[in-house]
Every structure is written in structure tokens, then in C-alpha cells.
Design a protein around this motif. Structure first.
Motif, PDB file in Angstrom:
ATOM      1  N   MET A  66       0.534  -1.173   0.159  1.00  0.00           N
ATOM      2  CA  MET A  66       0.068   0.129  -0.017  1.00  0.00           C
ATOM      3  C   MET A  66       0.781   1.300  -0.063  1.00  0.00           C
ATOM      4  O   MET A  66       0.388   2.270  -0.435  1.00  0.00           O
ATOM      5  CB  MET A  66      -0.982   0.037   1.315  1.00  0.00           C
ATOM      6  CG  MET A  66      -2.150  -1.166   1.219  1.00  0.00           C
ATOM      7  SD  MET A  66      -3.133  -0.812   2.299  1.00  0.00           S
ATOM      8  CE  MET A  66      -2.312  -1.094   3.997  1.00  0.00           C
ATOM      9  N   ILE A  67       1.943   1.121   0.506  1.00  0.00           N
ATOM     10  CA  ILE A  67       2.824   2.224   0.944  1.00  0.00           C
ATOM     11  C   ILE A  67       3.970   2.502  -0.085  1.00  0.00           C
ATOM     12  O   ILE A  67       4.715   3.314  -0.073  1.00  0.00           O
ATOM     13  CB  ILE A  67       3.127   2.707   2.200  1.00  0.00           C
ATOM     14  CG1 ILE A  67       4.129   1.275   2.896  1.00  0.00           C
ATOM     15  CG2 ILE A  67       2.190   2.874   2.879  1.00  0.00           C
ATOM     16  CD1 ILE A  67       4.637   1.470   3.892  1.00  0.00           C
ATOM     17  N   VAL A  68       4.293   1.416  -0.983  1.00  0.00           N
ATOM     18  CA  VAL A  68       5.471   1.628  -1.794  1.00  0.00           C
ATOM     19  C   VAL A  68       5.428   2.756  -2.513  1.00  0.00           C
ATOM     20  O   VAL A  68       6.660   3.418  -2.818  1.00  0.00           O
ATOM     21  CB  VAL A  68       5.505   0.041  -2.701  1.00  0.00           C
ATOM     22  CG1 VAL A  68       4.647   0.243  -3.924  1.00  0.00           C
ATOM     23  CG2 VAL A  68       6.805   0.015  -3.183  1.00  0.00           C
ATOM     24  N   GLY A  69       4.473   3.220  -3.128  1.00  0.00           N
ATOM     25  CA  GLY A  69       4.576   4.651  -4.048  1.00  0.00           C
ATOM     26  C   GLY A  69       4.972   5.846  -3.074  1.00  0.00           C
ATOM     27  O   GLY A  69       5.880   6.550  -3.427  1.00  0.00           O
ATOM     28  N   HIS A  70       4.478   5.774  -1.707  1.00  0.00           N
ATOM     29  CA  HIS A  70       4.745   6.887  -0.609  1.00  0.00           C
ATOM     30  C   HIS A  70       6.173   6.688  -0.535  1.00  0.00           C
ATOM     31  O   HIS A  70       7.131   7.632  -0.223  1.00  0.00           O
ATOM     32  CB  HIS A  70       3.855   6.722   0.366  1.00  0.00           C
ATOM     33  CG  HIS A  70       2.398   7.385  -0.138  1.00  0.00           C
ATOM     34  ND1 HIS A  70       1.607   6.639  -0.327  1.00  0.00           N
ATOM     35  CD2 HIS A  70       1.877   8.655   0.123  1.00  0.00           C
ATOM     36  CE1 HIS A  70       0.364   7.051  -0.769  1.00  0.00           C
ATOM     37  NE2 HIS A  70       0.484   8.543  -0.447  1.00  0.00           N
ATOM     38  N   MET A  71       6.846   5.290  -0.233  1.00  0.00           N
ATOM     39  CA  MET A  71       8.172   5.239   0.181  1.00  0.00           C
ATOM     40  C   MET A  71       9.053   5.677  -1.192  1.00  0.00           C
ATOM     41  O   MET A  71       9.777   6.581  -0.759  1.00  0.00           O
ATOM     42  CB  MET A  71       8.343   3.695   0.311  1.00  0.00           C
ATOM     43  CG  MET A  71       7.924   3.102   1.535  1.00  0.00           C
ATOM     44  SD  MET A  71       8.018   1.272   1.908  1.00  0.00           S
ATOM     45  CE  MET A  71       9.909   1.025   1.785  1.00  0.00           C
ATOM     46  N   LEU A  72       8.595   5.468  -2.205  1.00  0.00           N
ATOM     47  CA  LEU A  72       9.342   5.988  -3.329  1.00  0.00           C
ATOM     48  C   LEU A  72       9.442   7.560  -3.457  1.00  0.00           C
ATOM     49  O   LEU A  72      10.439   8.152  -3.482  1.00  0.00           O
ATOM     50  CB  LEU A  72       8.739   5.594  -4.600  1.00  0.00           C
ATOM     51  CG  LEU A  72       9.432   5.485  -5.737  1.00  0.00           C
ATOM     52  CD1 LEU A  72      10.875   4.715  -5.740  1.00  0.00           C
ATOM     53  CD2 LEU A  72       8.843   4.884  -7.064  1.00  0.00           C
ATOM     54  N   ALA A  73       8.330   8.070  -3.247  1.00  0.00           N
ATOM     55  CA  ALA A  73       8.163   9.525  -3.047  1.00  0.00           C
ATOM     56  C   ALA A  73       9.231  10.106  -2.043  1.00  0.00           C
ATOM     57  O   ALA A  73       9.938  11.210  -2.236  1.00  0.00           O
ATOM     58  CB  ALA A  73       6.598  10.056  -2.796  1.00  0.00           C
ATOM     59  N   GLY A  74       9.054   9.603  -0.817  1.00  0.00           N
ATOM     60  CA  GLY A  74       9.807   9.676   0.329  1.00  0.00           C
ATOM     61  C   GLY A  74      11.309   9.787   0.008  1.00  0.00           C
ATOM     62  O   GLY A  74      12.187  10.545   0.358  1.00  0.00           O
ATOM     63  N   ALA A  75      11.532   8.316  -0.721  1.00  0.00           N
ATOM     64  CA  ALA A  75      13.203   8.324  -1.242  1.00  0.00           C
ATOM     65  C   ALA A  75      13.613   9.422  -2.012  1.00  0.00           C
ATOM     66  O   ALA A  75      14.514   9.872  -2.159  1.00  0.00           O
ATOM     67  CB  ALA A  75      13.177   7.033  -1.959  1.00  0.00           C
ATOM     68  N   VAL A  76      12.794   9.808  -3.209  1.00  0.00           N
ATOM     69  CA  VAL A  76      13.138  10.904  -3.996  1.00  0.00           C
ATOM     70  C   VAL A  76      13.275  12.187  -3.225  1.00  0.00           C
ATOM     71  O   VAL A  76      14.306  12.834  -3.521  1.00  0.00           O
ATOM     72  CB  VAL A  76      11.931  11.169  -5.016  1.00  0.00           C
ATOM     73  CG1 VAL A  76      12.176  12.326  -5.789  1.00  0.00           C
ATOM     74  CG2 VAL A  76      11.788  10.031  -6.049  1.00  0.00           C
ATOM     75  N   PHE A  77      12.409  12.478  -2.317  1.00  0.00           N
ATOM     76  CA  PHE A  77      12.606  13.787  -1.625  1.00  0.00           C
ATOM     77  C   PHE A  77      13.707  13.853  -0.707  1.00  0.00           C
ATOM     78  O   PHE A  77      14.625  14.819  -0.578  1.00  0.00           O
ATOM     79  CB  PHE A  77      11.317  13.923  -0.636  1.00  0.00           C
ATOM     80  CG  PHE A  77      10.779  15.323  -0.631  1.00  0.00           C
ATOM     81  CD1 PHE A  77       9.838  15.607  -1.177  1.00  0.00           C
ATOM     82  CD2 PHE A  77      11.537  16.237   0.135  1.00  0.00           C
ATOM     83  CE1 PHE A  77       9.243  16.811  -1.619  1.00  0.00           C
ATOM     84  CE2 PHE A  77      10.812  17.749   0.100  1.00  0.00           C
ATOM     85  CZ  PHE A  77       9.901  18.099  -0.488  1.00  0.00           C
ATOM     86  N   ALA A  78      14.067  12.239  -0.166  1.00  0.00           N
ATOM     87  CA  ALA A  78      15.252  12.320   0.832  1.00  0.00           C
ATOM     88  C   ALA A  78      16.360  12.785   0.151  1.00  0.00           C
ATOM     89  O   ALA A  78      17.308  13.392   0.458  1.00  0.00           O
ATOM     90  CB  ALA A  78      15.392  11.071   1.439  1.00  0.00           C
ATOM     91  N   PHE A  79      16.451  11.976  -1.147  1.00  0.00           N
ATOM     92  CA  PHE A  79      17.710  12.084  -2.085  1.00  0.00           C
ATOM     93  C   PHE A  79      18.102  13.679  -2.161  1.00  0.00           C
ATOM     94  O   PHE A  79      19.105  14.127  -2.198  1.00  0.00           O
ATOM     95  CB  PHE A  79      17.642  11.317  -3.165  1.00  0.00           C
ATOM     96  CG  PHE A  79      18.818  11.016  -4.151  1.00  0.00           C
ATOM     97  CD1 PHE A  79      19.571   9.994  -3.690  1.00  0.00           C
ATOM     98  CD2 PHE A  79      19.109  12.201  -5.027  1.00  0.00           C
ATOM     99  CE1 PHE A  79      20.541   9.818  -4.631  1.00  0.00           C
ATOM    100  CE2 PHE A  79      20.271  12.005  -5.602  1.00  0.00           C
ATOM    101  CZ  PHE A  79      20.990  10.822  -5.319  1.00  0.00           C
ATOM    102  N   ALA A  80      16.994  14.240  -2.695  1.00  0.00           N
ATOM    103  CA  ALA A  80      16.813  15.686  -3.069  1.00  0.00           C
ATOM    104  C   ALA A  80      17.425  16.413  -1.827  1.00  0.00           C
ATOM    105  O   ALA A  80      18.556  17.457  -2.184  1.00  0.00           O
ATOM    106  CB  ALA A  80      16.015  16.218  -3.490  1.00  0.00           C
ATOM    107  N   VAL A  81      17.048  16.230  -0.893  1.00  0.00           N
ATOM    108  CA  VAL A  81      17.398  17.086   0.392  1.00  0.00           C
ATOM    109  C   VAL A  81      18.895  16.769   0.758  1.00  0.00           C
ATOM    110  O   VAL A  81      19.608  17.599   0.977  1.00  0.00           O
ATOM    111  CB  VAL A  81      16.567  16.577   1.724  1.00  0.00           C
ATOM    112  CG1 VAL A  81      17.193  16.969   3.044  1.00  0.00           C
ATOM    113  CG2 VAL A  81      15.299  17.075   1.590  1.00  0.00           C
TER     114      VAL A  81
END
Lengths: 353, 291, 282
Positions: free
Chosen positions: C193-208
């Protein structure tokens, strides 16, 4: 103050979808009109048109003979009870009820007086300082009603007023709303998809279907004399049979039909073998018999697969009517059979009631 | 079908009810790894800082607090954070509302700006501001073209020049929660206000503002707290006279060579910031908005 | 679609609001445009407006060993930091759903958000003090990676918990009444259910992490620089078009990756919404 409402040939298109296709409706001052229809029939849009929350493409809305379709909603003097009640959560009950007066910049003395009156009217005196969140669903609805009536509007609009209440409360609030409406004497338009609610509260019920008004009439007339098959099966249980000028036809003579006979379940009886005679009758097999307190509900399937529903008095001896047994149904009150004559367009709906 | 209780509660405060507590093993395995990580990465540095701060001969905390430069920088940082917070919350509210009520092209333009700001690094944006504010930089060129100014502007490395850049850096953190609140607005409440005769001002004061206030506070708290740690932007744009606490700490370590005082100041800054956040969090439930 | 109830309620001050917002959007666009335009100048120093058009500073940056090394270091730090942050942020968000006590939930939530509030300079000084004590952590990027991961955890936590809060809370009890053990529930019920949100979080974390500069100021070994640190150093020396060319390149990369990602995920959610609507009306 109560106004006469007149809606003339209103068209509304949302996106590419024509939601209202030329709706006309008149309501005398002080009457209670309910728009009844399935979801997507355009009834809420029509309510919004009256409130001014929905622009219309074509047509007119008249309050006491005056065009109001260009008048912004805040100048229309309508009272609305929203589906979610839309009480302002950060204001007390009193402030909520006083809001229309505050918007009209009325002095605070007057506001307090009106709040008092309104809360007494809806039986909530003493709840002035409560927060809406601390109220029950029924109480919230009363507050919403008090607020809608506070600035003495010309017309009251109710958008699915019972949707957020549980079943028992619904029935009580229907009676309550009707009492308040009659006491105030205000013209009222309500929207609902619940036929029992519409029948209980309204003087007039307008059946909406796919953006048009199918029939506007008193509850009893709608039930007894529906104009088409849709209305017949939408309002209560109805058995539809092929018919000609003389009344219902035998099922194997459907080819000669020029109309549809509407026979309500309470007008059907189970015929004993010695009662047959040459009356109209429907043979079939019992599918289900259920006891519902005020009646037995008997569901019979004919040889052609049509399902027929019949109401039997609660004291009937129903022991013979086991599922699978053969019965013959007849019409107990031929004078109450209503025949819908096929219009020139011949749009006979094949409805299995 | 008892939905009546849920209906009048605004969407933001409605949370799905957790049906069951997890088992002990489950909680242990899910919760311990992050907790251990926090312990290592937060407690470790804090202990090291305390050790460092007490390593000198004198009490480094006393020295830090009696340093006029440091105390001045504390007040300067607080003022700066307050100004940036007030400006971002005010402008951010207008920005979020504009995204909701603007025509499509305005919406696209505003969202685009927000995304550029979120996606490009603070370094790049600060460099952009430098180039804008240099005495004969891009801003001067534009003003000159418009015939508004003929001599070079003095913005670079001034207090005034520092603020727009910092507001730009922090604005997304204020806009995003407010935008979320505006988008999840209860349309029926707005319709109710309109139908009952409220004009734009009364509607704003009585309906719009109370609904987005919580989001404004959450965004504001976060901006304030993050502004307290500002380093790069004031360093490059504010010049030496606008040193924030972070700047002073850096100077203690790299120029004054007083690691113990630097450590004491760091502890004061971290402690103060986290304390402010925790208090604000208890008062306004900031974390619930975010998590 | 423009929000008509809100627009109607806002009334006459819609125009002022739009004007203020549009003017405000300049503070996002102008610096970025200046960076981009100055990068294509033919001169060897930065000038606005740029003179001529050339890509010499781009070829300069791309062939310069220092810039290339800095880019690689940043990639490495951001990758490792992101993995740690996603792992821990997700665990925290999952743990949050398994706690019943209100107080415990609220403390956990605060704990996972509070790293956003930590002032980076003070935290960097603290990590630096750790490295002074522990020789093992000197002359490598381990501390930097750990520190950056901590700063990025909140973003992952926020995204994943918003994903979990949209999920049906009854699914987990249902799965457990069907006899699933908790690791199986995490693996087959929660994660999908959260794999999409994990991906979004990963993208954001990477950028940060990729963009963060302060920790690298204090924690990179001598001679090693991350990309933002390289930029910071370059911005304090004589400003060269190479600096803005590098800035443009990294921004373009971010816009392409993040923009591409959000387009992709928007399309996915739009499709999911269409499907669920179809299912509801069918």
C-alpha cells in the motif's frame, strides 16, 4: 414572509454533461415540495440553482414573479440546510444561528432575541453556548434548521436533510421538520432519494430522472396514478403487466398490449381453485414468503421468469405457501388498477419490479 | 449507519481509528531500529558536545553567554526568524489561496515556482540571489532598463538584501501546509456563509481564517525553527555584520579556535531550537499536521 | 478546475491576492533564471546580461576533475543516506500505526519530525566532535552519511505516514484474524500500500541530502568535497560562469528527475482514481 417559486425551462450543463434539460416547476407560497430522484438525476443541481450557487445556461427562476437568476446567492434571502449541515465548527450554537443576522449587520439585541426564538422553535433552548461538535446528529440538524430560518428567508431549501442521521432518528426528524415548516409557513424545497421521506413531508413530490421532471403531484396521486413505468417502480413496490384499454392482459397475450397496468402488491390476492372464474390471473411458483409485521410479503415467479410481489394480510394462514408450491394470483381491486397508456413514442420500459 | 458523529468534524482532525495494538515483538522490531539510530546520531553528538564544552579551563557556557557578539547574534537570529516567519506566513497564505482560486495559467505558474524552489538546492538559489543583488547585478540591470535607477544598488551583503532570499527559501514550508488546508476546505461551509448573506470579509474572518489557522501556525512554527539554524544564505547575502548564531559558532571553531565555546554555543542553539519546537508542538500539535 | 465556492467567497479581493502571489512567484523564478542565463556567457567571468552564447562553461564543468569528483561524492552520500532514511522513516511510520496509546503516538510523531528543526551548523559541530573522539570515523564519509540520513528521515516519515493514513485501518486486523503473522502482514499488507509513498519519500530524501551543504562543510575529509560544498567554495571566490553552469546542470537534473517522477506518479494515481470510480459506479 413566504414566496411563490417558479422555475421555467432551466438548462444547466456541467462540463460536457447536461445535468438539467429544461426543468419547470411551480410552488405556491407555504407548500413543501420534494425533489425525489436517484443520484445523478440533477436534483441537487436544481436546488443549487434556486439558491444561486449554480449558474444556469438557460431558463428562469422567479421568486414571487421576479427574476432572480442574476441575483447573487447572498442577496436571495434563501435559507439552506446543507447535507453535512455545514455548521461552523469554531462558533457556538448561538453564533451559528445568529450568523445570517450578523451578515446582515443586525444589532446584537435583535440577534440574541432571534437566536432565542429560533432555538425554542427547534426545541434546543438552553443550548446557546454549546459547541456544534458536542451535539448529536439530530441536534446538529435542528441547529442547521434554526440557522436557515433565522433571517426570515422567503424560501427554505433542504439538501438531503436526513442523509447523516440513522434510521430511527430520520423518522422523528421528518415529522419534526414538517411541524416546523407548517408552523413557520415557509415555502420549502427539499431534495432526497428516500421515497418514504418524500411521502411523509411533502405536499408535492417532483420525480426527477436524468435531468428532467417526470411527474409533479401529491404523494397519493404519484402512488396511485404514476405517469410512466419509471415513476411506478420508483415509488413503492409495483407489479407491471401488459395491458390494453380494458385492463391487464393475460401474460401470453402481451403482443396485443397498448399500455402497462400498475398493480400494487396490496391489490393482489391469492386465488383459491374455486374462485378462478374468468377473471384476470397470473399463475406462478412461490419463491419467497416473508413476514413483515403489518403484512406477509409473497414473491412469486411466473413461467416467463417475471417476479410478482403480493401483500397478504398479517393474519393469513400462509402454511400452504411454501417455496416451490404453485399459486394463482388475481386482482382483488380491479378499480384500483392504473393503466399507463403507451405514448406515441412508445417508450415502454421493460421493468421487472 | 451512524455516520453522524464524523460529519461535522473537519477532515484535518479526523484520523482513522487504529483497531488493535500491535504485539510486543512487532513493536520491538519496528520501533527499535529507528530509536537506536536516533540514540546514536543525536545522543552521540550531544555527549561529544558536552565533553568538548567542558574540556576548556573556564566554563564555556558562561563565556559564551557573556560574549557580546554571541548575545547580539542571538537577538539578531531571533528577530530574523520572526520577520521571516511573519512574512512567509502572510505571503504564503495569499500564495496558497491564489493557487486555489486563480485561473489555470496562474495556478501553473505559482505551482511551478513552488516546485522550482523545492527541487533546486538552497546553494543554487542563494547563488542566484547573489547575482541578482551584486551592485551591478541583474536587479540593477532591470531597474536601469526600466529607467528607475542609474547608479549601482547597495543590496549585496546588507540586512535588506538578505531577507527576500531567506523568505524565498522558507516560503514553500509555509505554503504547503496552508495549501493542503485550503484544498481540503469544506465547500458546504463556504456555500453556507454565502447563502446566509456574508460578504467576502466576513466569510474570510468567520470561515476561511479559522479553518486554515492551524495550518498557518504549523507552517509558521516550522519556518521559525528552521530559520533559527540559518547559515548559508545569511553568510553569503547578509555579510559579516549580519552573522547569525550559526555564523558565530562557525567563527568560534574556524577563526577563534575556541572549540569549547563553539560546542557550548552549539548546545545552546540546539537546545533552544528543539525546546521551542517541543513547546510549540505541545501547544499547536504541529507534528500531527505533518505526520 | 478552479474552485468556485472559494472563489465566490473570496470575492473582490481575489485580484489583489492573485497579484501578490504572482509578484511573490518572482522570488522563485528570478534567481533561477539569472543562474541559467549567466551560465551561457562567452566571457570568463559572470556578467548579466550574458554576452553572446556559448556552452564553454558547461564543457568546462563537465571535464573539470574537481566538479566531477564532487558530483560523484554527492551521489554516493545521497544514495547511502537515502537508503538509511527510507528504511528508518518507514519503520517509524509503520510502528506509529501499531501504537494505541495517544501519548505514545504523539511522542513518536514528534520524535520523527524534530530532526527538521535541528540547526545544521550546531549538529555538524556535534558530529565533528564525535569524529574527534573516534578515529574510526575520521577521514571517511560515514558520519556525513549518518548525519544526512537523520536530517532526511522526517521527509520519508511524513510521506509514508500520509500513505498509511489513507489505507483502510481494518485491513491489518482482518489479516491477523486470517492467521497472518506480523512480518507477513508488514510484507503483504502494509508495504504494497505504501510503496508509492516510500518511493516519493526516497526521491525527496535524496534531493534533500544531495543539496545539503552545512554538514559537508564540517564533515568531509580534507580534499573531498560534495557538490554543494564545491559550489559554496566557488561562490566565495571569484564568480565564474562555471559555477552557474554547474548550478544549472544540477538543477536541470533535479527538475527532470523530480518532474518526471511526479508526472509518473500523478498519472498512476489518476489511473487508480479512474479505476476506483469505475468500480464504484459499475
Amino acid at each position: 414572509m413566504s414566496i411563490a417559486l417558479s422555475i421555467q425551462d432551466v438548462h444547466v450543463t456541467l462540463g460536457h454533461f447536461e445535468v438539467l434539460k429544461g426543468v419547470s416547476l411551480d410552488a405556491e407560497p407555504g407548500t413543501f415540495v420534494t425533489l425525489l430522484g436517484a443520484s445523478g438525476s440533477g436534483k441537487t443541481t436544481l436546488l443549487n440553482v434556486i439558491a444561486g450557487l449554480q449558474q444556469l445556461d438557460r431558463g428562469h427562476v422567479l421568486f414571487d414573479g421576479q427574476n432572480v437568476e442574476r441575483r447573487p446567492p447572498r442577496k436571495r434571502k434563501v435559507g439552506v440546510v446543507f447535507q453535512s449541515y455545514a455548521l461552523f465548527p469554531h462558533m457556538s450554537v448561538g453564533d451559528n444561528v445568529a450568523f445570517p443576522l450578523r451578515a446582515a449587520r443586525r444589532p446584537s439585541v435583535e440577534r440574541r432575541k432571534v437566536v432565542q426564538e429560533m432555538l425554542e422553535l427547534v426545541d434546543l433552548a438552553g443550548m446557546v453556548n454549546r459547541a456544534p461538535a458536542s451535539l448529536s446528529g439530530g441536534q446538529r440538524q435542528r441547529v442547521a434548521l434554526a440557522r436557515a430560518l433565522a433571517s426570515d428567508p422567503g424560501i427554505l431549501l433542504l439538501d438531503e436533510p436526513m442523509a447523516a442521521l440513522d434510521k430511527q432518528l430520520r423518522e422523528r426528524m421528518q415529522v419534526e421538520i414538517k411541524r416546523i415548516q407548517q408552523q413557520v409557513g415557509i415555502t420549502t424545497v427539499a431534495v432526497t432519494h428516500d421515497q418514504a421521506e418524500a411521502m411523509t413531508m411533502s405536499d408535492q413530490v417532483a420525480i426527477m430522472h436524468e435531468g428532467t421532471l417526470v411527474q409533479v403531484d401529491s404523494p397519493e396521486n404519484l402512488y396511485r396514478r404514476p405517469v410512466n413505468e419509471y415513476v411506478a417502480s420508483f415509488l413503492g413496490e409495483a407489479n407491471l403487466f401488459p395491458a390494453d384499454r380494458g385492463g391487464p392482459l393475460a401474460l401470453d397475450a402481451a403482443g396485443q398490449a397498448t399500455g402497462t397496468a400498475v398493480i400494487r402488491p396490496e391489490d393482489l390476492v391469492v386465488l383459491a381453485p374455486d374462485q378462478l372464474g374468468d377473471h384476470w390471473r397470473v399463475p406462478g411458483v412461490v419463491r419467497l414468503l416473508s413476514f413483515q409485521g403489518s403484512r406477509f410479503r409473497l414473491e412469486v415467479v411466473t413461467a416467463t421468469g417475471r417476479s410478482v410481489v403480493c401483500s397478504l394480510p398479517p393474519h393469513t394462514d400462509a402454511s400452504a405457501l411454501v417455496p416451490g408450491s404453485e399459486v394463482i394470483l388475481g386482482c382483488g381491486a380491479p378499480d384500483r388498477v392504473h393503466v399507463i397508456h403507451r405514448s406515441d413514442a412508445g417508450d415502454a420500459l421493460e421493468v421487472a419490479a | 449507519m451512524a455516520v453522524n458523529e464524523a460529519v461535522a468534524t473537519p477532515a484535518a482532525t479526523r484520523r482513522p481509528r487504529r483497531l488493535a495494538d500491535g504485539s510486543v515483538a512487532e513493536k520491538r522490531w519496528l520501533l527499535w531500529p529507528p530509536l537506536i539510530f536516533f540514540l546514536l546520531t543525536v545522543a552521540g553528538p550531544v555527549v561529544a558536545l558536552i565533553h568538548q564544552a567542558t574540556s576548556g579551563e573556564e566554563n564555556a557556557f558562561v563565556e559564551a553567554l557573556s560574549s557580546e557578539v554571541f548575545v547580539a547574534s542571538v537577538w539578531r537570529t531571533l528577530l530574523l526568524a520572526a520577520v521571516v516567519t511573519a512574512a512567509t506566513v502572510l505571503v504564503g497564505t495569499a500564495y496558497a489561496l491564489a493557487i486555489a482560486v486563480g485561473p489555470v495559467w496562474v495556478k501553473a505558474l505559482l505551482m511551478g515556482g513552488l516546485l522550482i524552489s523545492l527541487w533546486t538546492s538552497v546553494m543554487v538559489r542563494t547563488i542566484g540571489w547573489m547575482l541578482l543583488e551584486l551592485p551591478s547585478g541583474a536587479l540593477f540591470w532591470m531597474l536601469e532598463k526600466l529607467g528607475l535607477r542609474s547608479e549601482p544598488i547597495e543590496l549585496y551583503q546588507t540586512t535588506l538584501g538578505m531577507y527576500p532570499a531567506m523568505i524565498a527559501v522558507m516560503l514553500p514550508f509555509a505554503v504547503l501546509p496552508i495549501l493542503a488546508a485550503v484544498i481540503s476546505f469544506d465547500r458546504e461551509q463556504l456555500n453556507a456563509a454565502t447563502v446566509f448573506g456574508a460578504g467576502p470579509l466576513l466569510t474570510f474572518g468567520a470561515v476561511v481564517l479559522p479553518t486554515i489557522r492551524q495550518a498557518m501556525i504549523s507552517g509558521g512554527v516550522l519556518v521559525f525553527v528552521m530559520s533559527l539554524g540559518f547559515y548559508v544564505t545569511p553568510l553569503l547575502l547578509g555579510g559579516p555584520s549580519n552573522m547569525t548564531m550559526s555564523g558565530i559558532i562557525n567563527a568560534q571553531l574556524n577563526t577563534a579556535n575556541r572549540a569549547d565555546v563553539g560546542a557550548a554555543m552549539s548546545l545552546l542553539l540546539v537546545g533552544g531550537t528543539v525546546a521551542i519546537y517541543l513547546v510549540a508542538d505541545r501547544l499547536f500539535k504541529v507534528s500531527e499536521r505533518w505526520g | 478546475m478552479t474552485d468556485s465556492p472559494l472563489r465566490r467567497s473570496i470575492g473582490w479581493y481575489r485580484m489583489p491576492i492573485l497579484i501578490i502571489a504572482l509578484l511573490t512567484s518572482l522570488v522563485f523564478y528570478l534567481p533561477f533564471l539569472v543562474v541559467v542565463t549567466t551560465s551561457w556567457t562567452q566571457t570568463s567571468f559572470i556578467i548579466f546580461p550574458p554576452e553572446g552564447f556559448s556552452l564553454q562553461s558547461y564543457t568546462g564543468v563537465l571535464t573539470d576533475q574537481e566538479w566531477r569528483d564532487a558530483f560523484k561524492v554527492s551521489l554516493r552520500v545521497a544514495s547511502v543516506g537515502t537508503v538509511i532514511a527510507v528504511l528508518l522513516g518507514t519503520l517509524g511510520a509503520l510502528a506509529l500505526t501499531r501504537l494505541r496509546s495517544r501519548a505514545a503516538r504523539s511522542w513518536i510523531r514528534t520524535l520523527f519530525i524534530v530532526p527538521m528543526a535541528i540547526p545544521p551548523v550546531a549538529y555538524a559541530v556535534g558530529l565533528y566532535s564525535v569524529s574527534v573522539q573516534a578515529e574510526l570515523l575520521q577521514d571517511n564519509l560515514a558520519l556525513l552519511m549518518l548525519g544526512e540520513a537523520l536530517l532526511a528521515v522526517p521527509y520519508v516519515f511524513v510521506m509514508v505516514s500520509s500513505g498509511l493514513s489513507q489505507a483502510d485501518p481494518a485491513l491489518r486486523p482482518v489479516a491477523s484474524t486470517l492467521g497472518a503473522s506480523w512480518p507477513l502482514i508488514v510484507w503483504r499488507v502494509d508495504l504494497p500500500m505504501i510503496v508509492g509513498h516510500m518511493l516519493a519519500g526516497a526521491v525527496f530524501a535524496f534531493a534533500v541530502i544531495f543539496d545539503e551543504v552545512v554538514l559537508s562543510v564540517f564533515l568531509t575529509p580534507i580534499g573531498v568535497k560534495t557538490l554543494p560544498l564545491q559550489m559554496l567554495t566557488a561562490s566565495q571566490e571569484e564568480l565564474s560562469p562555471q559555477l552557474t553552469a554547474a548550478s544549472t546542470l544540477v538543477s536541470m537534473l533535479a527538475v527532470l528527475l523530480l518532474g518526471g517522477y511526479s508526472l509518473f506518479s500523478n498519472r498512476r494515481t489518476a489511473r487508480a482514481r479512474r479505476l476506483s470510480r469505475k468500480a464504484a459506479t459499475a
